[in-house]
Design a protein around this motif. Structure first.
Motif, PDB file in Angstrom:
ATOM      1  N   ILE A  61      -0.148   8.932   8.160  1.00 30.15           N
ATOM      2  CA  ILE A  61      -1.550   8.196   7.649  1.00 30.15           C
ATOM      3  C   ILE A  61      -1.415  10.414   6.667  1.00 30.15           C
ATOM      4  CG2 ILE A  61      -3.727   9.341   8.520  1.00 30.15           C
ATOM      5  CD1 ILE A  61      -3.309   7.042  11.069  1.00 30.15           C
ATOM      6  N   ALA A  62      -1.295  11.102   7.563  1.00 24.32           N
ATOM      7  CA  ALA A  62      -1.145  12.225   6.541  1.00 24.32           C
ATOM      8  C   ALA A  62      -0.623  12.034   5.402  1.00 24.32           C
ATOM      9  CB  ALA A  62      -0.595  13.418   7.057  1.00 24.32           C
ATOM     10  N   PHE A  63       0.828  11.933   4.880  1.00 29.35           N
ATOM     11  CA  PHE A  63       1.177  11.594   4.136  1.00 29.35           C
ATOM     12  C   PHE A  63       0.499  10.629   2.792  1.00 29.35           C
ATOM     13  CE2 PHE A  63       5.604  13.081   6.193  1.00 29.35           C
ATOM     14  CZ  PHE A  63       5.654  14.042   5.625  1.00 29.35           C
ATOM     15  N   LEU A  64       0.103   9.472   3.774  1.00 29.54           N
ATOM     16  CA  LEU A  64      -0.192   8.402   2.582  1.00 29.54           C
ATOM     17  C   LEU A  64      -1.306   9.368   2.376  1.00 29.54           C
ATOM     18  CD1 LEU A  64       0.290   5.033   4.620  1.00 29.54           C
ATOM     19  CD2 LEU A  64       1.204   5.825   2.328  1.00 29.54           C
ATOM     20  N   SER A  65      -2.135  10.008   3.254  1.00 31.81           N
ATOM     21  CA  SER A  65      -3.278  10.730   2.304  1.00 31.81           C
ATOM     22  C   SER A  65      -3.194  10.819   1.427  1.00 31.81           C
ATOM     23  CB  SER A  65      -3.777  11.563   4.092  1.00 31.81           C
ATOM     24  OG  SER A  65      -4.782  10.306   4.201  1.00 31.81           O
ATOM     25  N   VAL A  66      -2.314  12.337   1.215  1.00 27.18           N
ATOM     26  CA  VAL A  66      -1.916  13.080   0.287  1.00 27.18           C
ATOM     27  C   VAL A  66      -1.608  12.567  -0.754  1.00 27.18           C
ATOM     28  CG1 VAL A  66      -0.623  14.744  -0.356  1.00 27.18           C
ATOM     29  CG2 VAL A  66      -1.490  14.538   2.134  1.00 27.18           C
ATOM     30  N   ARG A  67      -0.585  11.487  -0.585  1.00 27.80           N
ATOM     31  CA  ARG A  67      -0.261  10.549  -1.924  1.00 27.80           C
ATOM     32  C   ARG A  67      -0.804   9.894  -2.538  1.00 27.80           C
ATOM     33  NH1 ARG A  67       0.808   7.616  -4.968  1.00 27.80           N
ATOM     34  NH2 ARG A  67       2.569   6.851  -5.838  1.00 27.80           N
ATOM     35  N   MET A  68      -1.861   8.681  -2.231  1.00 27.81           N
ATOM     36  CA  MET A  68      -2.064   8.227  -3.003  1.00 27.81           C
ATOM     37  C   MET A  68      -4.126   8.478  -3.495  1.00 27.81           C
ATOM     38  SD  MET A  68      -1.852   4.610  -0.465  1.00 27.81           S
ATOM     39  CE  MET A  68      -0.574   3.430  -0.715  1.00 27.81           C
ATOM     40  N   ILE A  69      -4.404   9.243  -2.283  1.00 25.95           N
ATOM     41  CA  ILE A  69      -5.440   9.944  -2.701  1.00 25.95           C
ATOM     42  C   ILE A  69      -5.633  11.446  -4.038  1.00 25.95           C
ATOM     43  CG2 ILE A  69      -7.535  11.794  -1.903  1.00 25.95           C
ATOM     44  CD1 ILE A  69      -7.714  10.450   0.989  1.00 25.95           C
ATOM     45  N   GLY A  70      -4.385  11.973  -3.544  1.00 31.04           N
ATOM     46  CA  GLY A  70      -4.125  12.754  -4.702  1.00 31.04           C
ATOM     47  C   GLY A  70      -3.406  12.850  -6.033  1.00 31.04           C
ATOM     48  N   TYR A  71      -2.635  11.296  -5.549  1.00 31.38           N
ATOM     49  CA  TYR A  71      -2.217  10.946  -7.490  1.00 31.38           C
ATOM     50  C   TYR A  71      -3.571  10.104  -7.907  1.00 31.38           C
ATOM     51  CZ  TYR A  71       0.455   7.584 -10.344  1.00 31.38           C
ATOM     52  OH  TYR A  71       1.290   6.941 -10.641  1.00 31.38           O
ATOM     53  N   LEU A  72      -4.543   9.789  -7.568  1.00 28.66           N
ATOM     54  CA  LEU A  72      -5.548   9.290  -7.659  1.00 28.66           C
ATOM     55  C   LEU A  72      -6.912  10.401  -8.457  1.00 28.66           C
ATOM     56  CD1 LEU A  72      -6.588   6.192  -5.238  1.00 28.66           C
ATOM     57  CD2 LEU A  72      -5.794   6.110  -8.069  1.00 28.66           C
TER      58      LEU A  72
END
Length: 366
Positions: free
Chosen positions: A205-216
């Motif tokens: 959850i932490a990795f996916l949140s950083v990746r998806m939210i940060g990327y957007l």
């Protein structure tokens, strides 16, 4: 080619009467050649390069700024993310390290943090596929939401839209792949938020949140809304397309096994898989998945050894009467499209005008 009748009707040679020993002999031969030894230099180079390349791409993205030229950056990122996904695939199959824990964490970092794909979701799905490739009711890769891979799936009753799509799936196959990237991200998110057994859920959850939210956030800070949406569409579309064309030739159009049929391990893996013949550039472009037979027989074999193992395994299969399939890249795509077209349409032709077809039927009845 939706059954396995041509294979099972063939009388096996005498030395295949003990199917459990057939793969053991091959395994000993492959192990004796050193083809299962780790390739630490090869993989450490890739592991160090992956985050550096992503960082370089994102720096270039921020430096280029708000311009339509960023669509070229989107295409580059699609290729980079796919190549990193291939590397995560290697780690998940224990090709990189002896330690399962190290491989798991590398897969989490590469898949969840850099690419935005849940390792736990992929592992659950892919493990079932490797255990029973092309087996009805067991292989999730032939139970697709849109494309019907088996005749049984095509015969099920669906809504009007899905029925139409499956009736034209041969023609629409490659365009549909443009949505695969979005589907992979959505499936990953669904897997980590839906209750159920999932190791390292909070890390994912932490990795996916950083990746998806940060990327957007980065995309919409650098680009104006119109350019940002087109950028994301191009990047996600090409990423999904690239992933799709790398995985599609491997099993689609090969025999589909009934759920009650029993096969020994060697035949179960070889007969259902297809290799794609090509140069070393193709090895890089497809992440080693063009050696699908070797990969299914020895999932932990490092990617650089697959090309060396192929002639050994091909000769062994010929000696034991096991069909070993290898075709060119474009031939493999033609086989896949022709197969799924036949599954979706039966005897109908997708290029026939419905009005002309109805007139011909009426004339035949009269």
């Amino acid at each position: 080619m939706d059954g396995i009748r041509p294979t099972t009707r063939r009388r096996p040679p005498d030395n295949a009467s003990r199917p459990s020993s057939t793969f053991t002999e091959l395994s000993q031969q492959v192990r004796g050649l050193g083809l299962l030894h780790r390739r630490y230099g090869y993989y450490w180079t890739k592991l160090i390069a992956a985050p550096l390349i992503v960082a370089g791409c994102l720096f270039a993205f921020a430096w280029i700024g708000d311009t339509w030229w960023q669509l070229f950056t989107a295409a580059v990122l699609a290729v980079v993310f796919t190549q990193i996904a291939f590397l995560g695939h290697d780690a998940a199959h224990r090709q990189i390290f002896v330690s399962g824990r190290w491989n798991d964490w590398v897969s989490l970092i590469l898949g969840d943090l850099l690419v935005g794909m849940s390792y736990g979701w992929w592992q659950h799905k892919h493990t079932r596929h490797h255990a029973n490739p092309n087996r009805i009711g067991s292989d999730p890769d032939i139970e697709l939401p849109v494309i019907a891979v088996s005749p049984e799936a095509a015969r099920r009753h669906h809504g009007v839209v899905l029925t139409w799509l499956r009736g034209h799936q041969g023609v629409l196959f490659f365009p549909i792949l443009l949505f695969e990237g979005l589907s992979l991200h959505a499936s990953s998110l669904r897997r980590v938020v839906v209750p159920g057994r999932l190791e390292r859920r909070w890390a994912e959850i932490a990795f996916l949140s950083v990746r998806m939210i940060g990327y957007l956030v980065l995309v919409f800070i650098v680009l104006s809304p119109g350019v940002a949406f087109v950028f994301l569409a191009v990047q996600l579309g090409l990423f999904g397309f690239y992933m799709g064309i790398a995985f599609a030739p491997n099993h689609k159009g090969m025999p589909v096994v009934p759920r009650d049929m029993t096969l020994d391990f060697l035949r179960r893996q070889v007969v259902m898989s297809r290799n794609v013949r090509g140069s070393r550039f193709l090895d890089i472009a497809m992440g080693g998945l063009n050696f699908q037979v070797e990969h299914h027989l020895f999932p932990s074999m490092p990617r650089p050894h697959l090309r060396r193992a192929a002639p050994v395994i091909a000769e062994y299969c010929r000696a034991h009467g096991v069909p070993y399939t290898q075709v060119g890249l474009f031939t493999s795509y033609a086989i896949v499209v022709r197969y799924i077209n036949r599954v979706g349409l039966g005897e109908r032709d997708v290029f026939t005008c419905p009005l002309v077809e109805q007139r011909n039927i009426g004339a035949a009845v009269a």
